[in-house]
Design an enzyme around this catalytic site. Structure first.
Site, PDB file in Angstrom:
ATOM      1  N   CYS A   1      -8.493   3.132   8.167  1.00  0.00           N
ATOM      2  CA  CYS A   1      -9.865   2.877   7.738  1.00  0.00           C
ATOM      3  C   CYS A   1     -10.751   2.572   8.796  1.00  0.00           C
ATOM      4  O   CYS A   1     -10.199   2.162   9.841  1.00  0.00           O
ATOM      5  CB  CYS A   1      -9.706   1.993   6.374  1.00  0.00           C
ATOM      6  SG  CYS A   1      -9.414   0.258   7.196  1.00  0.00           S
TER       7      CYS A   1
ATOM      8  N   THR B   1      -3.572   3.042   5.469  1.00  0.00           N
ATOM      9  CA  THR B   1      -4.780   2.795   6.176  1.00  0.00           C
ATOM     10  C   THR B   1      -5.103   1.665   7.162  1.00  0.00           C
ATOM     11  O   THR B   1      -5.999   1.710   7.940  1.00  0.00           O
ATOM     12  CB  THR B   1      -5.977   2.272   4.954  1.00  0.00           C
ATOM     13  OG1 THR B   1      -5.403   1.142   4.288  1.00  0.00           O
ATOM     14  CG2 THR B   1      -6.001   3.054   3.828  1.00  0.00           C
TER      15      THR B   1
ATOM     16  N   GLU C   1       0.836  -1.301   0.049  1.00  0.00           N
ATOM     17  CA  GLU C   1       0.004   0.062   0.051  1.00  0.00           C
ATOM     18  C   GLU C   1       0.804   1.325   0.032  1.00  0.00           C
ATOM     19  O   GLU C   1       0.527   2.370  -0.877  1.00  0.00           O
ATOM     20  CB  GLU C   1      -1.073  -0.078   1.401  1.00  0.00           C
ATOM     21  CG  GLU C   1      -1.869   1.232   1.139  1.00  0.00           C
ATOM     22  CD  GLU C   1      -2.661   1.298   2.447  1.00  0.00           C
ATOM     23  OE1 GLU C   1      -3.242   0.468   3.156  1.00  0.00           O
ATOM     24  OE2 GLU C   1      -2.846   2.537   2.839  1.00  0.00           O
TER      25      GLU C   1
ATOM     26  N   SER D   1      -8.067  -9.287   6.501  1.00  0.00           N
ATOM     27  CA  SER D   1      -7.804 -10.221   5.424  1.00  0.00           C
ATOM     28  C   SER D   1      -7.820 -11.825   5.629  1.00  0.00           C
ATOM     29  O   SER D   1      -7.785 -12.680   4.841  1.00  0.00           O
ATOM     30  CB  SER D   1      -6.294 -10.064   4.732  1.00  0.00           C
ATOM     31  OG  SER D   1      -5.361  -9.981   5.853  1.00  0.00           O
TER      32      SER D   1
HETATM   33  S1  SF4 Z   1     -11.315  -1.580   4.312  1.00  0.00           S
HETATM   34 FE1  SF4 Z   1     -10.117  -3.381   4.086  1.00  0.00          FE
HETATM   35  S2  SF4 Z   1      -9.095  -3.028   2.173  1.00  0.00           S
HETATM   36 FE2  SF4 Z   1     -10.102  -0.927   2.604  1.00  0.00          FE
HETATM   37  S3  SF4 Z   1      -8.409   0.186   3.471  1.00  0.00           S
HETATM   38 FE3  SF4 Z   1      -9.393  -0.955   5.254  1.00  0.00          FE
HETATM   39  S4  SF4 Z   1      -8.420  -2.877   5.728  1.00  0.00           S
HETATM   40 FE4  SF4 Z   1      -7.629  -2.101   3.482  1.00  0.00          FE
END
Ligand code: SF4
Length: 319
Positions: free
Chosen positions: A200, A170, A131, A273
């Protein structure tokens, strides 16, 4: 022989986030629509179980576009890619689908916006993570400065403290990142930050859920892969709260049962994940050895939806 009692404190939310479910769905739908093989640049999500499942259906995982033959679709992973990757795909006339999580794309757009405004950009993140490579690759080489620690934040030299901005990876530790941001804001009071933070919702919620169980648990298992940033952060968050026996496990087969000797309260969570089936596998393995009672601790519920690329049908997915 009677089994010893074991209370499992099950963190919620845990496991798959909307961004990674979307990425996997993109590969599955592409396989259905175009037929195998479908190439994927980098592991679509950082989980061997998921990757091997998709390989069995005809996905081929590669690290470089040069490994992708003509006339087959190629998908970019959820972590995002530097700008030169789609540019290279276009120049080779490859058909590509971008499975970058929309929340990572949002950070990419922030980097571009700051560049347009003349701000020098600092990225808080871990060097070498895909990332971070993707985000740094949104601007010309050398344009983004990387900060990995409080020490970096204290030492970093910038061109103009009045024309400065920060963005973040994130999937970082919410608390560690707040410390680094505090240092940057102290040193550069005019630094621009994101309107809404870049870490996130899934990372934030999973860390909150771990915090809710870590102090009550004598040991804690986080289901996730060693290269999964948000899974590693969950282990760190639990250890910081005093749960020294917080461990990352990829599958039930990897559990170190001697480390769990004498434990009567075990926390379980999973990185963004890791699919729920692997959490169930870990719980089943516990049931074989212990008399298990499950207490699910829910700190919030999630209802995030991301659209699929138009070419695959835009049906919204939820997490
Ligand atoms: S929602 Fe999931 S894929 Fe998107 S930034 Fe957050 S951890 Fe990564």
């Amino acid at each position: 022989m009677d089994k010893a009692p074991l209370i499992i404190l099950l963190a919620s939310p845990r496991g798959f986030c909307a961004g990674l479910e979307r990425a996997i769905e993109i590969v599955e739908r592409a396989l259905c629509k175009f037929g195998p093989p479908v190439y994927v640049r980098h592991e679509i999500v950082h989980n061997r179980y998921v990757v091997e499942g998709l390989e069995a259906k005809g996905a081929v995982f590669v690290e470089n576009l040069t490994e992708v033959p003509e006339n087959v679709p190629v998908i970019f992973s959820a972590h995002g890619v530097p700008k030169h990757v789609p540019a290279e795909a276009k120049s080779r006339h490859l058909f590509y689908l971008d499975a970058t999580c929309p929340l990572v794309s949002k950070v990419h757009r922030e980097a571009e916006r700051h560049e347009r405004l003349g701000h020098q950009v600092i990225l808080i993140g871990h060097a070498g993570h895909p990332e971070v490579i993707g985000t740094m690759g949104q601007l010309p080489e050398g344009a983004i400065l990387l900060v990995e620690s409080v020490e970096d934040a204290e030492a970093i030299q910038v061109d103009d403290p009045n024309q400065l901005a920060f963005i973040t990876q994130t999937t970082l530790s919410v608390d560690d990142t707040a410390e680094m941001i505090d240092v940057l804001q102290r040193r550069f009071p005019k630094i621009n930050g994101p309107k809404k933070e870049d870490i996130c919702y899934a990372t934030t919620n999973r860390q909150q859920a771990i915090k809710a169980i870590a102090q009550d648990a004598e040991a804690l298992l986080v289901v996730g892969a060693p290269n999964s940033s948000n899974s590693q952060r969950l282990v760190e968050v639990a250890r910081k709260l005093g749960c020294d026996r917080a461990m990352l496990v990829q599958r039930a087969a990897n559990i170190d049962w001697t480390a769990l000797k004498g434990v009567s309260r075990l926390g379980i969570s999973a990185g963004a994940s890791a699919p729920e089936v692997l959490v169930e596998e870990v719980i089943s393995a516990c049931r074989e050895r212990f008399d298990v009672t499950i207490q699910e601790i829910t700190v919030t519920t999630e209802n995030v939806q991301f659209k699929l690329p138009k070419v695959l049908g835009e049906t919204a997915l939820s997490a």
